[in-house]
Design an enzyme around this catalytic site. Sequence first.
Site, PDB file in Angstrom:
ATOM      1  CE  LYS A  11      -3.913  -2.352   2.166  1.00 22.68           C
ATOM      2  NZ  LYS A  11      -4.979  -2.266   3.190  1.00 22.68           N
ATOM      3  CE1 TYR A  51      -9.390  -3.172   0.124  1.00 24.19           C
ATOM      4  CE2 TYR A  51      -8.539  -1.252  -1.028  1.00 24.19           C
ATOM      5  CZ  TYR A  51      -8.335  -2.362  -0.225  1.00 24.19           C
ATOM      6  OH  TYR A  51      -7.083  -2.672   0.231  1.00 24.19           O
ATOM      7  NE  ARG A  87      -6.766 -13.813   5.357  1.00 23.16           N
ATOM      8  CZ  ARG A  87      -7.302 -12.625   5.062  1.00 23.16           C
ATOM      9  NH1 ARG A  87      -7.077 -12.047   3.901  1.00 23.16           N
ATOM     10  NH2 ARG A  87      -8.084 -12.018   5.935  1.00 23.16           N
ATOM     11  CB  THR A  93      -6.990  -6.223   9.696  1.00 20.21           C
ATOM     12  OG1 THR A  93      -7.343  -7.401   8.970  1.00 20.21           O
ATOM     13  CG2 THR A  93      -7.370  -4.987   8.896  1.00 20.21           C
ATOM     14  CG  ASN A 114      -3.803  -2.555   6.666  1.00 23.83           C
ATOM     15  OD1 ASN A 114      -3.691  -2.115   5.532  1.00 23.83           O
ATOM     16  ND2 ASN A 114      -4.709  -3.456   6.993  1.00 23.83           N
ATOM     17  CG  HIS A 117      -5.537  -6.586  -0.171  1.00 23.70           C
ATOM     18  ND1 HIS A 117      -6.715  -6.684   0.526  1.00 23.70           N
ATOM     19  CD2 HIS A 117      -5.635  -7.446  -1.224  1.00 23.70           C
ATOM     20  CE1 HIS A 117      -7.505  -7.567  -0.098  1.00 23.70           C
ATOM     21  NE2 HIS A 117      -6.872  -8.031  -1.160  1.00 23.70           N
ATOM     22  CD  GLU A 128      -8.668  -9.581  -3.868  1.00 18.58           C
ATOM     23  OE1 GLU A 128      -9.525  -9.282  -3.010  1.00 18.58           O
ATOM     24  OE2 GLU A 128      -7.527 -10.000  -3.554  1.00 18.58           O
TER      25      GLU A 128
HETATM   26  P1  CMP Z   1      -7.394  -4.827   3.450  1.00 15.63           P
HETATM   27  O1  CMP Z   1      -6.921  -6.195   3.750  1.00 15.63           O
HETATM   28  O2  CMP Z   1      -6.788  -4.124   2.291  1.00 15.63           O
HETATM   29  O3  CMP Z   1      -8.976  -4.867   3.240  1.00 15.63           O
HETATM   30  C1  CMP Z   1      -9.837  -3.834   3.605  1.00 15.63           C
HETATM   31  C2  CMP Z   1      -9.126  -2.687   4.229  1.00 15.63           C
HETATM   32  O4  CMP Z   1      -9.934  -1.772   4.899  1.00 15.63           O
HETATM   33  C3  CMP Z   1      -8.207  -3.222   5.310  1.00 15.63           C
HETATM   34  O5  CMP Z   1      -7.137  -3.912   4.735  1.00 15.63           O
HETATM   35  C4  CMP Z   1      -7.858  -1.945   6.062  1.00 15.63           C
HETATM   36  O6  CMP Z   1      -6.795  -1.247   5.466  1.00 15.63           O
HETATM   37  C5  CMP Z   1      -9.126  -1.129   5.862  1.00 15.63           C
HETATM   38  N1  CMP Z   1      -9.872  -1.066   7.109  1.00 15.63           N
HETATM   39  C6  CMP Z   1     -10.491  -2.060   7.759  1.00 15.63           C
HETATM   40  N2  CMP Z   1     -11.076  -1.602   8.864  1.00 15.63           N
HETATM   41  C7  CMP Z   1     -10.831  -0.280   8.899  1.00 15.63           C
HETATM   42  C8  CMP Z   1     -11.184   0.748   9.805  1.00 15.63           C
HETATM   43  N3  CMP Z   1     -11.915   0.491  10.887  1.00 15.63           N
HETATM   44  N4  CMP Z   1     -10.755   1.989   9.528  1.00 15.63           N
HETATM   45  C9  CMP Z   1     -10.027   2.249   8.411  1.00 15.63           C
HETATM   46  N5  CMP Z   1      -9.662   1.313   7.525  1.00 15.63           N
HETATM   47  C10 CMP Z   1     -10.068   0.060   7.779  1.00 15.63           C
END
Ligand code: CMP
Length: 140
Positions: A11, A51, A87, A93, A114, A117, A128
């Site tokens: 990211k 998304y 994962r 996450t 984070n 993905h 994807e």
């Molecule tokens: P990802 O695995 O890319 O899939 C969905 C993304 O949403 C997740 O990683 C986070 O980066 C984001 N995400 C999930 N929960 C939250 C949250 N509460 N606030 C902001 N971003 C979120």
Amino acid sequence: MTIQHTFSILKPDVTKRNLTGAVNALIEKAGLRIVAQKRIHMTRAQAEKFYGVHAARPFFGELVEMMTSAPVVVQVLEGENAIQRYRDVMGATNPANAAPGTIRKEFALSMGENSAHGSDATETAALEIAQFFAGNEIVG
Ligand code: CMP
């Protein structure tokens, strides 16, 4: 032995801090092969499609903003049980809950920023991967 492909995104918080190689080192150390990789600047349309499953969530707007704020690196990873293995390498996450040595524990800044993905199932991995790569770009 099940050899799988999974889809990965490094990211904006990774590309902005010049951590692509450091994250890739953890991926390769875990026995996953990077069989396709490119650096792109995601469009809003690409991020909203990718998304789409989260469209009704309160953080959707923030998520799309963040994913289009700087380049990302999209990847296809190959390996035994690659979906679960990646994962495990990413960690939880929320980086506050991620185990030591995982990508998110080592590098992530927050739940939103984070770092990585990874696909959650074989069907989503296929969809994807197809959103970002042609078959002839995946070289195992
Ligand atoms: P990802 O695995 O890319 O899939 C969905 C993304 O949403 C997740 O990683 C986070 O980066 C984001 N995400 C999930 N929960 C939250 C949250 N509460 N606030 C902001 N971003 C979120």
